[in-house]
Scaffold this motif. Structure first.
Motif, PDB file in Angstrom:
ATOM      1  N   LEU A  40       0.874  -1.219   0.061  1.00 31.15           N
ATOM      2  CA  LEU A  40       0.024   0.107   0.021  1.00 31.15           C
ATOM      3  C   LEU A  40       0.747   1.102   0.076  1.00 31.15           C
ATOM      4  O   LEU A  40       0.511   2.311  -0.769  1.00 31.15           O
ATOM      5  N   TYR A  45      -0.402   5.267  -0.939  1.00 33.32           N
ATOM      6  CA  TYR A  45      -1.235   5.495   0.241  1.00 33.32           C
ATOM      7  C   TYR A  45      -0.469   6.136   1.560  1.00 33.32           C
ATOM      8  O   TYR A  45       0.842   5.749   1.636  1.00 33.32           O
ATOM      9  N   ASP A 248      -9.224   2.434   5.739  1.00 33.54           N
ATOM     10  CA  ASP A 248     -10.168   2.630   4.394  1.00 33.54           C
ATOM     11  C   ASP A 248     -10.760   1.501   4.026  1.00 33.54           C
ATOM     12  O   ASP A 248     -10.095   0.414   3.512  1.00 33.54           O
TER      13      ASP A 248
END
Lengths: 346, 48
Positions: A40, A45, A248
């Motif tokens: 990620l 992110y 998220d």
């Protein structure tokens, strides 16, 4: 084209990646944060979202894998409960150690070197041990050891036998009918929690071999019990990160959809694939991880960005190869069993 | 639709954890059902 607010291609990538991680997680009881968080981060992110969403994903996958291991009778809840207590205290001590080293300006270097050394040492030890045992036991089939079944004394490692020979009361009975000192269980939990808190990782790669080698828990039960513990640590971690807006759901949901299937396959495979094969794969994955983290540490230290990319690619490659090997071994063993049953019926 | 943003961070985080837990249970049951349906077909193909 977009679905649930993310591009279709990204959605497919998340589901596929989740499947691979799920296989490893269900099979070894480890590999979640190790793989998802760096992935990620590489995708751009923010660190908080990468860590928080990675943790929520690990929590969800651990729930699914634990349910499957529960069905197979491979979760020792008493041992798991005690491990949670010892690990929690250990994590807190580990965190204090990190803050102390941060004040001295040594945290990053010491943690990096410890991580590489630990992954490498456990990887070499597990692989060597599995290769040494390979061929000694040709039973070949699966290992459906339920928590209450008696296990073969030959299957208990010598180091575990030595530790179990110290009878410091109170004694307790764990999976496989093994009697072990409560202090030993708490000591192992504290030590693995300390390393987990110090290194900032879930700790499955330390706890799983520690339960097997130091306490003598059969491998499938060690995996199931470790996953049970991750349900609690992952749940608490997700809650804490969720309060800071770090989880998220558009990332977690597709990852979990893929890993749910992978975790079922991985968990079921522990009951089919030979125990020594499990250990070889586990050892190889740790060795691959050790080399990858060494590259990333060297990249950070020397400021060479390509080393970080090589490190991440190595982690993905070793995970892809090991999860593929798990599925291949499972199919091969099932086919061999079918052939054997057909032959004996003839 | 419940507006979670109106609640405290602890409630929002609890709802997120609950949502992940619910998804995990639903997926476990769904894939379990799929496994039960698919396994006899796989066995038939294996023995064909």
């Amino acid at each position: 084209m977009e679905l649930f607010g993310i591009a279709l291609m990204t959605l497919v990538l998340f589901v596929g990646f989740g499947f691979m991680v799920g296989v490893l997680f269900g099979f070894f009881g480890m590999g979640g944060s190790f793989l998802v968080t760096p992935a990620l981060l590489v995708m751009g992110y923010p660190a908080r979202v990468a860590v928080g969403s990675g943790m929520a994903f690990v929590f969800g996958t651990a729930v699914i894998a634990t349910l499957k291991h529960h069905d197979l009778g491979q979760v020792d809840y008493k041992l798991g409960g005690l491990m949670i207590v010892g690990t929690s205290v250990g994590i807190e001590i580990g965190r204090i150690g990190v803050f102390y080293l941060e004040d001295l300006g040594l945290a990053s270097g010491v943690i990096g070197v410890t991580y590489v050394a630990l992954l490498g040492t456990i990887g070499v030890f597990v692989t060597r041990n599995a290769l040494k045992n390979d061929g000694e036991d040709d039973s070949g089939g699966g290992h459906h050891e339920a928590a209450n079944d008696e296990i073969d004394p030959d299957a208990i490692p010598d180091i575990a036998k030595k530790i179990q020979s110290y009878h410091v009361p109170p004694m307790m009975t764990i999976a496989g009918g093994i009697k072990v000192s409560l202090w030993m269980v708490l000591g192992v939990a504290l030590a693995t929690g300390l390393l987990s808190g110090f290194l900032g990782v879930g700790g499955g790669f330390i706890r799983m071999p520690a339960m097997f080698y130091l306490i003598g828990v059969p491998v499938p039960v060690a995996v199931g019990t470790d996953l049970f513990e991750i349900v609690f640590s992952g749940g608490i971690g997700s809650f804490l990160y969720g309060m800071e807006g770090g989880v998220d759901l558009s990332i977690v949901a597709p990852l979990l959809a893929g890993s749910a299937l992978g975790a079922r396959i991985g968990s079921a495979a522990t009951g089919i694939v030979n125990e020594d094969d499990i250990k070889i794969y586990f050892g190889l994955m740790l060795l691959g991880g050790s080399i990858a983290v060494a590259f990333q540490q060297a990249g950070d230290y020397l400021g060479i960005e390509i080393f970080n990319t090589i490190g991440f690619a190595l982690i993905l490659l070793s995970a892809f190869m090991v999860s593929g090997a798990v599925i291949y071994s499972t199919i091969s063993t099932m086919r061999a069993q079918t052939k054997a049953s057909v032959t004996s019926a003839d | 639709m419940i507006d979670l943003a109106a609640y405290s961070p602890a409630v929002q985080a609890g709802a997120l954890v609950g949502a992940v837990l619910l998804e995990a249970f639903v997926l476990y049951v769904a894939y379990g059902g799929l496994e039960r349906v698919a396994m006899p077909v796989v066995e038939k193909i294996k023995h064909a």
